[in-house]
Write an enzyme that holds these catalytic residues in place. Structure first.
Site, PDB file in Angstrom:
ATOM      1  CG  ASP A 132      57.416   0.060 -11.334  1.00 48.66           C
ATOM      2  OD1 ASP A 132      56.714  -0.682 -10.621  1.00 48.66           O
ATOM      3  OD2 ASP A 132      58.547  -0.272 -11.739  1.00 48.66           O
ATOM      4  CB  THR A 176      57.423   1.700 -16.224  1.00 53.06           C
ATOM      5  OG1 THR A 176      57.502   1.186 -14.902  1.00 53.06           O
ATOM      6  CG2 THR A 176      57.049   3.165 -16.146  1.00 53.06           C
TER       7      THR A 176
END
Lengths: 415, 415
Positions: free
Chosen positions: A145, A143
């Site tokens: 993120d 990810t």
């Protein structure tokens, strides 16, 4: 350790990254080379490909083309955002997955994704165990993120961070070209965690980055923001601001929703708001207040797919995560996610470690408050020290005639 | 040929590019090494630096740092968009320039920019001649827009084209990740000429680019556009569109202005409309009409400052243009712009040639209609054959700790 012979499925899930294919390649290559894994399937669009019985025969791919996956962005097998139901409420999907696993004699399932994907892994693993079907399930993190719990960082984050810091430097130089006033607002991805936006602080550390950085971790105060920008603009004639798309006020209300009060904000199947536009909105508002030229710049999809600017560290670690998942599963391990344990004391070292899927799933890791400055508008040295080794090295893809040569898979559907 | 001893001024003008500093370096390095040029000054913010008497002493810079200019984006000396008045109407600025030239014994003036900069060169050259002040004036082309008349292409275009084609490929892969419908609209710079937007066709040529490309050269028909997008979306479930910011209807009215009917569109000091937002606007409208997910992506400043992805051909040619300007001026030439004459018959060759400033200034070169397909929504092979050699080779800047090492000049102001 019992040798478990059988086929494996490798699936990709969630939003793509510059290096999710490097992880897939690590898993596919290792599985193809294994004596124990009898067949290697790639799931078309993650778990949906399993449910729909669309599996690609990875042995049909050309070895050299497969190797190009290491530098090819996005999810070559296709991804999905399909969320499995709670099996206690509705186990239809799980029964179907078991049926497909039995049909292809699948004994290994590798799933490459973020929080939701680890949740999917965990549920499948538990269901198989409950139903007495021997199957080893491993999660491979991914990810941009960087919000996965338990691991030092996530494959995909480092390349996105490198793109963001590099681009912030280039925009810093560009935004200083004229001797007229200018405020630039960079909008960077990140709903609840500010890791991506924080990466722009590495450019600041180099003396060519944003003056102000706002993350979702700190409640966003619009008046304080305007005052911050005005102060820097009045002192320098220029101000560069980086904001996370997910900045929210003290009540947790998203700023983009506050500005769009009353308008409908689109949501995806997980209920996440489809954000965008806060950078341009803030830039327009600063223009009105300060009367200067402003520009809102959204890093948009580029920040997650700029494989041409990937971190060599990230590509190697992503490959390692995929490879390790397969090696561990073959050696009897199941129900784990491959994480990274890093040391930054005397140079940077990174080792894999195994984390419980149940521990990882659905827990978000945010930036520690002490890594953010007291005012909440910049990052401290702790963050830069954390991030710098991750962006080390350039993994330029091979180029042909001036453009990257990305993998083109045949995707032969298994019968 | 008369040897003209004296100082030189090098100035940068207009919007920056990834390689305008490579041209500046070509000129500065050659001038510093010249026996005839006694002193090398860099004008702070182009002609404004001359008017304001802010000139940097380039001999005070470290040679290695100067060399980094080859891979440093944006205008290191600073740029301006200052337009000199017609000297027959108001010659105040010209008198001031002459005063400064006399003060520093400036006998060479090199100006690096686009159409407007060549116009500035031309006016200064004529004024000096009229006033009996011996001074050689040379234009060094630069514009990512590639719209300068008389030259095969412009330094700066090729790197922007490489960034656009590369990013279009990466977005193509990213936008295909889910098996759900998606229309992506890429907004690319270009007010009147579509060269930049056309560069996305190179990605299409590689099988990973936009399905539809709309340029300012062809009148934009909104209904035809919607029909084009719908046709491709219904056939493939995906559609990627590239549009120039400057697309306009059959009456020449900008689409962005049509959508913003009644609203004020900001204009710069040359009267150019400050465009932006047509990509997102079209994406939102497609969403309403087709009911599918859409995304508008603006390549914004990144397309002109992404030095990390510069074309090696562009960097070398840009350096050559600056070097040639100085060499020619020292050899007695004045009132010319350095252009490129290229041959693509048996491999690509590029030679410099000299063009009259008066011919170049204020004439815009557009894409020939026959390089655009009949429907006006794509490029023909002629364009790809033209553009491909320009993006050849990768000029990655040197990296330190994972980030590009860009030049930081001391900028010592001359007394």
């Amino acid at each position: 350790m019992k040798v478990l012979k059988g086929a494996c499925i490798i699936g990709q899930s969630g939003g793509p990254s510059s290096v999710i294919n490097a992880s897939a390649y690590g898993a596919i290559r290792t599985a193809l080379d294994s004596d124990v894994i009898t067949k290697v399937y790639g799931a078309a669009h993650g778990i949906k490909g399993v449910l729909d019985d669309v599996l690609y025969d990875m042995s049909a791919e050309d070895a050299e083309e497969l190797a190009l996956l290491k530098n090819t962005p996005s999810s070559a097998l296709g991804s999905c955002r399909y969320k499995l139901k709670d099996p206690d409420v509705d186990d239809t999907d799980y029964k179907r997955i078991l049926e497909i696993f039995k049909k292809y004699d699948v004994r290994y399932f590798f799933y490459n994704g973020g929080n939701d994907s680890m949740d999917t892994c965990n549920k499948i693993s538990k269901f198989m165990l409950k139903n007495g079907y021997e199957c080893r399930v491993m999660g491979i993190p991914k990810t941009i993120d960087n919000d996965l719990f338990g691991t030092d960082h996530c494959p995909g984050y480092s390349s996105a961070a490198k793109y963001i810091a590099t681009t912030a430097m280039e925009i810093y130089l560009d935004a200083r070209v004229y001797d007229t006033g200018m405020v630039t607002v960079l909008e960077i991805m990140g709903r609840h965690a500010g890791w991506l936006t924080a990466a722009s602080a590495i450019a600041t550390h180099y003396g060519m980055g944003p003056d102000l950085i706002y993350l979702p971790e700190v409640p966003f105060d619009l008046e304080k923001f305007y005052a911050d920008v005005e102060r820097i603009y009045k002192a320098n004639g220029k101000c560069i601001v980086a904001v996370s798309e997910g900045i929210a006020d003290a009540d947790g209300k998203l700023m983009v929703e506050k500005f769009a009060e009353g308008a409908n904000v689109a949501r995806d199947s997980f209920g996440h708001a489809q954000l965008g536009g806060i950078g341009v909105t803030l830039a327009n508002n600063i223009k009105e207040r300060l009367g200067c030229k402003t520009r809102g710049i959204e890093f948009s999809l580029m920040q997650r797919c700029a494989a041409h600017s990937a971190s060599a560290t990230d590509v190697e670690e992503s490959f390692l995560a995929g490879k390790t998942a397969v090696e561990c599963a073959v050696n009897g391990i199941t129900d784990k996610m491959v994480g990274f344990k890093c040391n930054r004391e005397n140079g940077y070292t990174c080792e894999t470690e195994l984390l419980d899927l149940s521990e990882v799933a659905n827990t978000e890791k945010k930036i520690p408050r002490e890594w953010i400055n007291e005012e909440g508008n910049g990052l401290n040295k702790e963050f830069v020290d954390y991030a710098l080794p991750l962006i080390a090295g350039e993994a330029h893809p091979p180029y042909v005639n001036g453009l990257p040569r990305f993998a083109k898979l045949k995707k032969v559907v298994a019968k």
